[in-house]
Design a protein around this motif. Structure first.
Motif, mmCIF file in Angstrom:
data_model
loop_
_atom_site.group_PDB
_atom_site.id
_atom_site.type_symbol
_atom_site.label_atom_id
_atom_site.label_comp_id
_atom_site.label_asym_id
_atom_site.label_seq_id
_atom_site.Cartn_x
_atom_site.Cartn_y
_atom_site.Cartn_z
ATOM 1 N N UNK A 242 39.356 25.964 40.256
ATOM 2 C CA UNK A 242 38.945 26.719 39.074
ATOM 3 C C UNK A 242 37.888 27.761 39.421
ATOM 4 N N UNK A 243 36.996 27.435 40.343
ATOM 5 C CA UNK A 243 35.991 28.408 40.763
ATOM 6 C C UNK A 243 36.666 29.639 41.375
ATOM 7 N N UNK A 244 37.667 29.409 42.203
ATOM 8 C CA UNK A 244 38.402 30.530 42.794
ATOM 9 C C UNK A 244 39.133 31.326 41.723
ATOM 10 N N UNK A 245 39.752 30.621 40.791
ATOM 11 C CA UNK A 245 40.505 31.276 39.719
ATOM 12 C C UNK A 245 39.592 32.179 38.888
ATOM 13 N N UNK A 246 38.445 31.643 38.481
ATOM 14 C CA UNK A 246 37.518 32.424 37.665
ATOM 15 C C UNK A 246 36.906 33.575 38.454
ATOM 16 N N UNK A 247 36.622 33.326 39.723
ATOM 17 C CA UNK A 247 36.078 34.402 40.558
ATOM 18 C C UNK A 247 37.088 35.534 40.692
ATOM 19 N N UNK A 248 38.357 35.171 40.881
ATOM 20 C CA UNK A 248 39.406 36.191 40.937
ATOM 21 C C UNK A 248 39.466 36.988 39.636
ATOM 22 N N UNK A 249 39.361 36.276 38.518
ATOM 23 C CA UNK A 249 39.428 36.936 37.211
ATOM 24 C C UNK A 249 38.271 37.902 37.012
ATOM 25 N N UNK A 250 37.093 37.508 37.453
ATOM 26 C CA UNK A 250 35.932 38.378 37.276
ATOM 27 C C UNK A 250 36.066 39.678 38.052
ATOM 28 N N UNK A 251 36.878 39.649 39.095
ATOM 29 C CA UNK A 251 37.116 40.861 39.875
ATOM 30 C C UNK A 251 38.284 41.661 39.303
ATOM 31 N N UNK A 252 39.392 40.959 39.012
ATOM 32 C CA UNK A 252 40.607 41.669 38.603
ATOM 33 C C UNK A 252 40.628 42.026 37.122
ATOM 34 N N UNK A 253 39.937 41.251 36.291
ATOM 35 C CA UNK A 253 39.929 41.516 34.845
ATOM 36 C C UNK A 253 38.555 41.191 34.280
ATOM 37 N N UNK A 254 37.528 41.942 34.672
ATOM 38 C CA UNK A 254 36.170 41.647 34.200
ATOM 39 C C UNK A 254 36.061 41.791 32.683
ATOM 40 N N UNK A 255 35.200 40.974 32.092
ATOM 41 C CA UNK A 255 34.992 41.005 30.642
ATOM 42 C C UNK A 255 33.774 41.866 30.315
ATOM 43 N N UNK A 260 34.900 39.182 24.889
ATOM 44 C CA UNK A 260 36.045 40.037 25.194
ATOM 45 C C UNK A 260 37.249 39.163 25.535
ATOM 46 N N UNK A 261 38.431 39.649 25.186
ATOM 47 C CA UNK A 261 39.644 38.845 25.310
ATOM 48 C C UNK A 261 40.466 39.310 26.502
ATOM 49 N N UNK A 262 40.875 38.350 27.316
ATOM 50 C CA UNK A 262 41.814 38.645 28.394
ATOM 51 C C UNK A 262 43.237 38.377 27.922
ATOM 52 N N UNK A 263 44.195 38.955 28.621
ATOM 53 C CA UNK A 263 45.604 38.692 28.355
ATOM 54 C C UNK A 263 46.086 37.555 29.249
ATOM 55 N N UNK A 264 47.146 36.887 28.819
ATOM 56 C CA UNK A 264 47.697 35.833 29.660
ATOM 57 C C UNK A 264 48.121 36.393 31.016
ATOM 58 N N UNK A 266 46.725 38.676 32.731
ATOM 59 C CA UNK A 266 45.544 38.784 33.587
ATOM 60 C C UNK A 266 45.229 37.440 34.237
ATOM 61 N N UNK A 267 45.305 36.387 33.429
ATOM 62 C CA UNK A 267 44.973 35.048 33.919
ATOM 63 C C UNK A 267 45.974 34.600 34.977
ATOM 64 N N UNK A 268 47.248 34.849 34.729
ATOM 65 C CA UNK A 268 48.285 34.436 35.680
ATOM 66 C C UNK A 268 48.156 35.210 36.986
ATOM 67 N N UNK A 269 47.864 36.502 36.889
ATOM 68 C CA UNK A 269 47.755 37.319 38.098
ATOM 69 C C UNK A 269 46.609 36.865 38.994
ATOM 70 N N UNK A 270 45.582 36.273 38.402
ATOM 71 C CA UNK A 270 44.414 35.836 39.175
ATOM 72 C C UNK A 270 44.532 34.399 39.671
ATOM 73 N N UNK A 271 45.625 33.730 39.351
ATOM 74 C CA UNK A 271 45.764 32.307 39.677
ATOM 75 C C UNK A 271 45.882 32.101 41.181
ATOM 76 N N UNK A 272 45.101 31.178 41.758
ATOM 77 C CA UNK A 272 45.215 30.893 43.191
ATOM 78 C C UNK A 272 46.576 30.300 43.532
ATOM 79 N N UNK A 273 46.983 30.452 44.761
ATOM 80 C CA UNK A 273 48.300 29.983 45.187
ATOM 81 C C UNK A 273 48.442 28.476 45.056
ATOM 82 N N UNK A 274 47.333 27.725 45.182
ATOM 83 C CA UNK A 274 47.428 26.265 45.108
ATOM 84 C C UNK A 274 47.239 25.730 43.691
#
Length: 416
Positions: A242-255, A260-264, A266-274
């Protein structure tokens, strides 16, 4: 059920409640069966596996206040009410209580029209006579949470609040969040595996069948990881993922702001491979081999989802209908089971206004307008946009106060 053995009775109870066995309902009663009690009470608990019930313990109340301070319909009608709805009266609002001159919080509980055991009867797990008798006798609760012969009825205004405020979790909002659903085994308790799938079903329903923002990690060893190896494989791994997922989101879709609302997407694109669905099979006590084949997971004796009494009654897996719309009784709906004329007359008397039409949205069901603020009173209002800073005007007041107030006036509406 006279003439049946206890295992046969337990099997019928299981068919009606949808759980692994009859013990799940016992656990619910003993853990939460008295949360809505507004006054002093002695809990009536299930005391054995057969379902026998008896009063247990000393009088108590849910506020943990001296008994004299708590609501009593006869001696203290304006005392502090301690039921779950009453503890959130600032959200729900109040209405006239049972005791003259008293007030109670609005509440959402409702079982009008629910045909308990419907799928169990159609499947042959219970007989038509048992089905009719069950629904004749199941009854409900009054506003003081006393059992009664009539079904429980919700306050309509509370239903609107529950949906608008997101108290009934919205699939649209869940779809905007990264979710790791870590699901241990508690099928004889209250933390059922089907709830993970219900969450997924809500996300699917609101996002055109997509649930890529939610992953499930199932294991059958117990409710929580119990050893260091299990904690490393589940607890630590989920935190790091989850830390990796949120860190990815903060870079790829900062709030821009906290709300502020993200799109699904955005969340999927930032999801770690594992971050994928997997389980640990019951025999893997050290959680060494994650299994990504969901068919293998579902085949494990401790990992399949079961159901709930409302699902057995025909309700949807999403479990988001608090009060159902009604439809007329129709004998075709019970095929291949057939009722006698006397049984059908009793069923009509039990459901005089009709039975649940689960194909329709629930009464008052609507899109969530959350997040809401309840600062101005029950029911809630949409949060305004964040205030905007301006240079001081020189008149002793900042313009952002005016902007904030005006925004409240113009943005206090929901999505319909």
């Amino acid at each position: 059920m006279s003439g049946l053995t206890q295992p046969q009775i337990n099997a019928k109870k299981t068919g009606i409640n949808g759980h692994l066995d009859q013990l799940g309902c016992h656990s619910w009663n003993n853990a939460f069966g008295f949360n809505n009690k507004p006054g002093n009470y002695v809990p009536t608990l299930v005391i054995n596996a057969a379902g026998a019930m008896a009063p247990v313990g000393a009088p108590r109340n849910n506020c943990r206040l001296p008994a004299a301070l708590v609501y009593d319909p006869a001696t203290n009608p304006n005392g502090t009410r301690c039921g779950d709805p009453d503890l959130s009266a600032a959200v729900w609002g109040t209405t006239t209580g049972i005791a003259p001159g008293s007030l109670r919080a609005l509440q959402t509980g409702d079982n009008v029209g629910i045909q308990y055991g419907l799928k169990a009867m159609i499947a042959g797990a219970i007989t038509p006579e048992e089905f009719v008798t069950l629904n004749e006798r199941i009854g409900g609760f009054d506003a003081d949470f006393n059992r009664r012969a009539a079904r429980t009825t919700a306050d309509l205004a509370a239903l609107d609040i529950a949906y608008r405020a997101g108290i009934v979790a919205s699939g649209a909002n869940l779809g905007k969040l990264p979710i790791i659903d870590s699901r241990g085994w508690d099928e004889q308790g209250i933390h059922y595996i089907w709830r993970s799938f219900a969450e997924r079903a809500r996300i699917d329903a609101a996002n055109d069948g997509s649930h890529g923002d939610q992953v499930m990690w199932r294991y059958g060893a117990g409710l929580l990881p119990a050893t260091a190896a299990q904690a490393t494989a589940v607890t630590l791994r989920s935190l790091l993922t989850m830390d990796t997922w949120l860190s990815n989101l903060n870079v790829s879709a900062p709030k821009e702001t906290l709300n502020s609302v993200r799109r699904q997407a955005d969340v999927i694109a930032a999801k770690p491979a594992d971050a994928v669905d997997f389980c640990f099979l019951t025999g893997d006590t050290n959680f060494t081999t994650p299994v990504a084949d969901m068919a293998l997971c579902d085949a494990d004796p401790r990992l399949p989802k079961h159901a709930s009494p409302r699902q057995v009654a025909g309700g949807p897996l999403v479990e988001n209908i608090l009060k159902c719309e009604l439809k007329p009784l129709n004998s075709v709906d019970y095929a291949p089971r057939v009722f006698s004329s006397a049984q059908w007359a009793r069923l009509q008397a039990t459901f005089q206004d009709g039975v649940c039409d689960w194909s329709e949205k629930g009464v008052g069901q609507r899109r969530a307008a959350s997040p809401l603020t309840f600062a101005d009173g029950p029911g809630g209002k949409r949060l305004p946009p964040p205030p905007v800073s301006h240079p001081r005007s020189g008149h002793g007041r900042d313009h952002d106060d005016d902007d904030h107030d005006n925004a409240r006036d113009h943005h206090d509406r929901d999505d319909g």
